[in-house]
Design an enzyme around this catalytic site. Structure first.
Site, PDB file in Angstrom:
ATOM      1  N   LYS A  92      -3.759 -33.274  13.204  1.00  0.00           N
ATOM      2  CA  LYS A  92      -4.091 -32.691  11.896  1.00  0.00           C
ATOM      3  C   LYS A  92      -3.118 -31.557  11.540  1.00  0.00           C
ATOM      4  CE  LYS A  92      -7.501 -35.532  11.452  1.00  0.00           C
ATOM      5  NZ  LYS A  92      -7.317 -36.320  12.666  1.00  0.00           N
TER       6      LYS A  92
HETATM    7  C1  PLP Z   1     -11.505 -39.426   8.757  1.00  0.00           C
HETATM    8  C2  PLP Z   1     -11.666 -38.919  10.144  1.00  0.00           C
HETATM    9  N1  PLP Z   1     -12.889 -38.550  10.567  1.00  0.00           N
HETATM   10  C3  PLP Z   1     -13.077 -38.076  11.814  1.00  0.00           C
HETATM   11  C4  PLP Z   1     -12.038 -37.964  12.705  1.00  0.00           C
HETATM   12  C5  PLP Z   1     -12.301 -37.468  14.080  1.00  0.00           C
HETATM   13  O1  PLP Z   1     -11.734 -36.201  14.293  1.00  0.00           O
HETATM   14  P1  PLP Z   1     -11.707 -35.578  15.762  1.00  0.00           P
HETATM   15  O2  PLP Z   1     -10.568 -36.195  16.492  1.00  0.00           O
HETATM   16  O3  PLP Z   1     -11.507 -34.099  15.526  1.00  0.00           O
HETATM   17  O4  PLP Z   1     -13.009 -35.860  16.396  1.00  0.00           O
HETATM   18  C6  PLP Z   1     -10.751 -38.346  12.311  1.00  0.00           C
HETATM   19  C7  PLP Z   1      -9.634 -38.267  13.257  1.00  0.00           C
HETATM   20  O5  PLP Z   1      -8.531 -38.695  13.053  1.00  0.00           O
HETATM   21  C8  PLP Z   1     -10.552 -38.837  10.995  1.00  0.00           C
HETATM   22  O6  PLP Z   1      -9.341 -39.216  10.552  1.00  0.00           O
END
Ligand code: PLP
Length: 388
Positions: free
Chosen positions: A188
């Site tokens: 991110k």
């Molecule tokens: C749209 C979306 N939701 C949730 C997540 C999950 O994030 P995390 O890796 O912080 O759990 C991602 C990860 O790429 C994502 O793109």
């Protein structure tokens, strides 16, 4: 193989290192949870979310924040959750874990955000939750989604994993739903390796969120001096971030404008450089940012004219030292998606994004390399063979 232009690059500086070093030199790094407290203050300031009561909570990941959002929604077997098919598994699995039925709908062309018309058509008496996932940090149409959720009495949840720093109509993304979740994963814009945040906009849910995130205890009330001891009062999970991760995140949050600004410069450079390729029909589309939306430069993608081109273009770009990954397999087309959900309506755009979308390297500093990368993309498209 080390690529000349990787998809992701870290943005850590001495600033983050200094914060971590200072924390590690303390006798008790958790005393006062100072770094996580400063992070929540910074996020609340940026989103313009008034606290107290506490509305911003740091979490170990966006996935864990989504799981707490699902607990807050109270969904269970027999309840339906409407969500885009074109999203990451975490958006879905949080609600499938609670036994709810997932109802997958299509995306809008151009932004690939959830299509409000498809959402309205998917509403049934069992609808309890609608999920807006802000793809690439471009806001969904929150006016229309809010109206639909209100009309059917559903909770509106924002998966803003990709959207920290984005706005729509001047309002921060992540402040329109009952709750919103952010990601600070390595991929991110702002990262602490693994990390996330839960933002609770509905004041009725704040107290329960604090309990669910603190292993089901009223520990946060204890810290505020509201109870003289804390104990187990509800369901819960380990939803707090480590102070070390929070120290890294604090440095990144303080540099948000610098990092997002440099990414947006790269995004703008791609957008200008790909315009002639779109006009010539070499690529089918560039991203569309709706009026009033200010994105955070999270992803720059192109849509290839033919799905059969994509494997060859990716391989050719890799040979030329450029990482250009594709993205989600639409969830309704996956093993788990078929098991835990059903489809409502057509899936034209989800399929298009799933088969023709290509993401390009995007990090602070990429802007000056964009002419070279775009020239390589053009050459890769022209030389790649269509795989039947
Ligand atoms: C749209 C979306 N939701 C949730 C997540 C999950 O994030 P995390 O890796 O912080 O759990 C991602 C990860 O790429 C994502 O793109």
């Amino acid at each position: 193989m080390t690529l000349k232009y990787p998809y992701v690059k870290s943005t850590f500086t001495q600033h983050e290192l200094g914060l971590v070093t200072e924390l590690m030199e303390r006798d008790n790094m958790t005393l006062g949870f100072s770094h996580s407290a400063l992070c929540t203050e910074e996020i609340a300031r940026r989103l313009d979310v008034p606290q107290p009561p506490q509305r911003v909570f740091l979490t170990p990941s966006c996935t864990s924040a989504l799981e707490v959002a699902a607990l807050l929604s109270g969904v269970g077997p027999g309840d339906e959750v409407i969500l885009p098919s074109y999203t990451f598994s975490s958006t879905a699995t949080a609600f499938a874990l609670r036994g709810a039925t997932l109802v997958f709908v299509d995306s809008e062309p151009g932004s690939f955000n959830i299509d409000p018309e498809a959402v309205r058509a998917a509403v049934t008496p069992a609808t309890r939750v609608v999920i807006a996932m802000h793809y690439c940090g471009v806001s969904c149409d929150m006016d229309r989604l809010s109206a639909i959720a209100r009309d059917c009495g559903a909770m509106l949840i924002e998966d803003a994993a990709q959207a920290y720093g984005a706005t729509a109509q001047g309002q921060a993304v992540g402040t329109r739903g009952d709750v919103a979740t952010f990601s600070f994963h390595h991929t991110k814009n702002l990262s602490c390796g693994e990390g996330g945040a839960l933002v609770v906009n509905n004041p009725d849910l704040c107290d329960r969120a604090a309990i669910l995130l603190e292993k089901g205890t009223n520990r946060s009330q204890f810290f505020q001096g509201l109870v003289d001891k804390y104990s187990w009062v509800d369901l819960g999970t380990s939803g707090v971030i480590s102070e070390i991760a929070a120290a890294v995140l604090l440095g990144q949050l303080r540099r948000a404008d610098e990092i997002n600004g440099a990414r947006i410069a790269g995004w703008n450079a791609y957008h200008a450089a790909f315009a002639p390729l779109e006009q010539a029909g070499l690529i089918a589309a560039r991203p569309h940012v709706p009026e009033g939306c200010v994105h955070n430069g999270h992803i720059y993608f192109i849509i290839l004219p033919d799905p059969a081109l994509r494997p060859g273009v990716i391989a050719e770009l890799s040979r030329r030292g450029i990482s250009a990954p594709f993205h989600y397999v639409p969830l309704h087309d996956t093993v788990a998606g078929r098991r835990f959900g059903r489809v409502s309506g057509q899936m034209v755009e989800a399929h298009r994004a799933g088969s023709c979308l290509l993401r390009l390297p995007l990090w602070p500093g990429v802007a000056e390399h964009v002419p070279e990368i775009v020239a390589e993309v053009e050459a890769a498209i022209e030389t790649s063979e269509v795989v039947a």
